[in-house]
Design a protein around this motif. Sequence first.
Motif, PDB file in Angstrom:
ATOM      1  N   PHE A  82       0.836  -1.200   0.000  1.00 37.93           N
ATOM      2  CA  PHE A  82       0.000   0.000   0.000  1.00 37.93           C
ATOM      3  C   PHE A  82       0.881   1.264   0.000  1.00 37.93           C
ATOM      4  O   PHE A  82       0.658   2.198  -0.767  1.00 37.93           O
ATOM      5  CB  PHE A  82      -0.934  -0.003   1.222  1.00 37.93           C
ATOM      6  N   ASP A  83       1.924   1.250   0.885  1.00 38.90           N
ATOM      7  CA  ASP A  83       2.824   2.415   0.951  1.00 38.90           C
ATOM      8  C   ASP A  83       3.496   2.661  -0.392  1.00 38.90           C
ATOM      9  O   ASP A  83       3.658   3.817  -0.829  1.00 38.90           O
ATOM     10  CB  ASP A  83       3.910   2.206   2.010  1.00 38.90           C
ATOM     11  N   LEU A  84       3.865   1.546  -1.066  1.00 40.65           N
ATOM     12  CA  LEU A  84       4.539   1.712  -2.351  1.00 40.65           C
ATOM     13  C   LEU A  84       3.609   2.358  -3.370  1.00 40.65           C
ATOM     14  O   LEU A  84       4.004   3.236  -4.141  1.00 40.65           O
ATOM     15  CB  LEU A  84       5.038   0.359  -2.875  1.00 40.65           C
ATOM     16  N   LEU A  85       2.329   1.947  -3.356  1.00 39.55           N
ATOM     17  CA  LEU A  85       1.366   2.559  -4.275  1.00 39.55           C
ATOM     18  C   LEU A  85       1.146   4.027  -3.914  1.00 39.55           C
ATOM     19  O   LEU A  85       1.103   4.901  -4.799  1.00 39.55           O
ATOM     20  CB  LEU A  85       0.030   1.791  -4.246  1.00 39.55           C
ATOM     21  N   VAL A  86       1.036   4.285  -2.578  1.00 38.80           N
ATOM     22  CA  VAL A  86       0.879   5.690  -2.144  1.00 38.80           C
ATOM     23  C   VAL A  86       2.061   6.526  -2.649  1.00 38.80           C
ATOM     24  O   VAL A  86       1.897   7.643  -3.163  1.00 38.80           O
ATOM     25  CB  VAL A  86       0.764   5.777  -0.604  1.00 38.80           C
ATOM     26  N   SER A  87       3.273   5.950  -2.504  1.00 42.04           N
ATOM     27  CA  SER A  87       4.462   6.701  -2.922  1.00 42.04           C
ATOM     28  C   SER A  87       4.399   7.011  -4.425  1.00 42.04           C
ATOM     29  O   SER A  87       4.840   8.070  -4.878  1.00 42.04           O
ATOM     30  CB  SER A  87       5.730   5.929  -2.590  1.00 42.04           C
ATOM     31  N   ARG A  88       3.813   6.083  -5.214  1.00 46.39           N
ATOM     32  CA  ARG A  88       3.652   6.335  -6.659  1.00 46.39           C
ATOM     33  C   ARG A  88       2.752   7.537  -6.895  1.00 46.39           C
ATOM     34  O   ARG A  88       3.008   8.368  -7.779  1.00 46.39           O
ATOM     35  CB  ARG A  88       3.025   5.097  -7.337  1.00 46.39           C
ATOM     36  N   VAL A  90       2.241   9.961  -4.787  1.00 44.21           N
ATOM     37  CA  VAL A  90       2.993  11.166  -4.404  1.00 44.21           C
ATOM     38  C   VAL A  90       3.845  11.623  -5.587  1.00 44.21           C
ATOM     39  O   VAL A  90       3.885  12.801  -5.948  1.00 44.21           O
ATOM     40  CB  VAL A  90       3.870  10.887  -3.168  1.00 44.21           C
ATOM     41  N   LEU A  91       4.507  10.636  -6.217  1.00 44.81           N
ATOM     42  CA  LEU A  91       5.378  10.939  -7.350  1.00 44.81           C
ATOM     43  C   LEU A  91       4.584  11.544  -8.511  1.00 44.81           C
ATOM     44  O   LEU A  91       4.956  12.562  -9.089  1.00 44.81           O
ATOM     45  CB  LEU A  91       6.079   9.654  -7.806  1.00 44.81           C
TER      46      LEU A  91
ATOM     47  N   ARG B 120       9.307   9.474   4.282  1.00 44.70           N
ATOM     48  CA  ARG B 120       8.432   8.371   4.671  1.00 44.70           C
ATOM     49  C   ARG B 120       8.469   7.291   3.605  1.00 44.70           C
ATOM     50  O   ARG B 120       8.792   7.553   2.440  1.00 44.70           O
ATOM     51  CB  ARG B 120       6.990   8.880   4.832  1.00 44.70           C
ATOM     52  N   ARG B 121       8.111   6.065   4.042  1.00 46.74           N
ATOM     53  CA  ARG B 121       8.088   4.962   3.088  1.00 46.74           C
ATOM     54  C   ARG B 121       7.021   5.202   2.028  1.00 46.74           C
ATOM     55  O   ARG B 121       7.185   4.806   0.883  1.00 46.74           O
ATOM     56  CB  ARG B 121       7.805   3.643   3.841  1.00 46.74           C
ATOM     57  N   ALA B 122       5.948   5.892   2.408  1.00 51.71           N
ATOM     58  CA  ALA B 122       4.877   6.177   1.452  1.00 51.71           C
ATOM     59  C   ALA B 122       5.253   7.319   0.504  1.00 51.71           C
ATOM     60  O   ALA B 122       4.453   7.741  -0.332  1.00 51.71           O
ATOM     61  CB  ALA B 122       3.591   6.542   2.204  1.00 51.71           C
ATOM     62  N   ASP B 123       6.457   7.808   0.666  1.00 47.87           N
ATOM     63  CA  ASP B 123       6.934   8.844  -0.291  1.00 47.87           C
ATOM     64  C   ASP B 123       8.205   8.305  -0.946  1.00 47.87           C
ATOM     65  O   ASP B 123       8.144   7.437  -1.809  1.00 47.87           O
ATOM     66  CB  ASP B 123       7.177  10.165   0.467  1.00 47.87           C
TER      67      ASP B 123
END
Lengths: 590, 158
Positions: A82-88, A90-91, B120-123
Amino acid sequence: MTNSHTPTLRLILPLAAVVVFAMLLTFSLIRMFEIENAMRVDAEQNMLWVLHQSEVAALRLSETVALADLGEATRDDLSLRFDLLVSRFVLLNDGPQRRFLEHTGFGDDLDRLSATLDSIAPMIAEFAPGDGAPLRVELAPFPRLFGRAANAAMMAEWDELGGRLETYRDQLRQIIASLIGIMMAGGILAVILVLALRQTRQRNRMLRRERDFSALLVSSSGEGILAVDQSTRCTMWNSAMTQLLETSGEDAVNQPLDRIAGFFDTTPVREGIKSALQGETSRHMLQPLFRKDADEPLYVDLRFFPMRNEEDILGAILFINDASDRYAVQQKDAQDRDRLEYLVAERTRELDDALLRERSAGEIYRNFAAMISHQFRTPLAVADSALQRLIRRGLHAKPDEVVERADRARNAIAGLTRLVESTLDAARLDAGQMGARRVECDLGEIIRTVCARQRETTPTSKIDLRFDIAGSVAAFCDPAHAEHILENLLSNGIKYAAPETSVSVVLHADAQWLFCDVSNTGHSIPENERARIFDRNYRGANSVGVVGTGIGLFMARALARLQGGDVTLQPDVAGVTFRMTLLRFKGGQT
Amino acid sequence: MFIKVAALACGSMLASSATSADQPALSLHVTGQFAKAPVTLDRAALDDLSAVTIETSTVITDGTHSFTGFLMRDLLDHLGATGTSVTAVALNDYSVEIPMVDFYDYDVVVATHMDGKALRRADKGPFWIVYPRDDHRVLQDIRFDYRWVWQLYQLDVQ
């Protein structure tokens, strides 16, 4: 016409080629810089990869949800995915990526999915097996959107890449055209250069040939030739120069001119060089040139010329020509001329003298009768009178009286003889043939003799004789001349004396001279006649009605001067005084 | 829930370094040819490395940002790790082999903070390899851009 146009054309073509060359080069460089810049800036977008990674992240989350539903994945696994998708997200929502998606029309879709992601966050956090189905439904649009966006990205990027490549191609084509232009301009320049080089080489060859010829002329010239630069430093010195000045070319070249030889420091050379350096040609003929160890100078002709290049004066050239032979000839001519002139003058003078003498002789002959009448009558009268008395007395005469009368007549005749001689002498004097025979003689005796004779001639006249002198009255003179002079002065004095007055004769002297003053109390002589009274044949105003020729005083003065003395008219005091001046006899005089 | 925990961890890290030991999330695995390998460095171990901050722009964000962390070469020197390259692996299995010379030619930072905030890991967290892009023109190149690994969690020194 063509001659004046051709150089302009020759200049225009290479200039145009250079201008074209430079313009094309600048243009190509600008184009290449543009390409270089474009390649750097725009090659960094990689949306296809970003969207692919996002799609993978979404699929991995769906997969993990399914596994977790089956209990084969932990909550941590789910959280990571989930965090990895969130980070996408953000990107994708960050600056450049967000702008790209909005540009391709996926901005709203992205916002909607972001909201979905926020809404499913609690479901992920509190996930339990069996919760997977609704979650997968929520996640289903994510890969679809990313897939569609990837498609759009691919096309956009390819469109962009295609456009960019086309631009590059256009620019490269322009550059290629420019390079062809540059090559052509370069080719034209190269051809012009080769032609110019060939022409230059040809001209150089001609110049070298001309220079060699000039050098040959200079070195083989019999004339000395030298050149100097603006600072009068010698730049050329030929072999004839070496012979003239006995200075070799090695010693002369590069030396200041006045240090090579003293001759170059003389005024004509310095002035000549100076005027040549100012652009004027000049020449000095037959200048003396003194060489080392030589007694006689050479005589040389100098010619100065300016050395020009276009308008500039680079230096001066001096030609030195040995003209000693000509000088010698000229000198000889001058000498001959001088001698001739001298001879002519001499001859002219002789002729003049001869002419003068001839004229004098004629004059004397013309006046001879006058002289006889004037001077010879007195002694003749004396002799005649003595002889008449003797005749009158006849036999009544006593012997003493006869002797006395005869002696008187003889004396008069002797005087006449002397007079004749003297007159002839005077004639000779006039003819320039006679001098005075000066001897020591007793002037007192002469005066007494003359006075006595005068008394005999004119018994009525009174003569006062006075000697204001002590000691010797010896004069250094010709006694005949002295007698002649005195007789003349005395007879004149008596002739012009006032009646019943006496004539005085006074002898006096100073250390060198004897003076015999003959004075009467007659009419004084007017001022305007005083200077002319000694001229030949001049007769004064008071001589009218008196017998005379006007030659007496002229003769008196001439005879006096002939023997170093003089006859002068003394300033009037009372009457008229003539003075005869004669040298005193000092002994040893000749 | 995990998000919340992560957010809390970030907050506490910003608030005080004393609480940093409580964050198990911050750990870096280093494997490879060196004496202590493999090793997992926790926050305390990483805090021993001197902190550096660089200012640079990135290709995926607007404007310049300040990145705080430690130098990659300090980490390698600290571990005594030598080799020709380092393979960096991200949480999403993205992996790049980076030549060792990069770390000695440039001040390559392993950032833990961006603009003063913990990653953060989510970033891009927990670690982001950042090149000093603005200081060297040669680094402004796509062949360097792919070496900017974010969500880094493992290094393999070869």
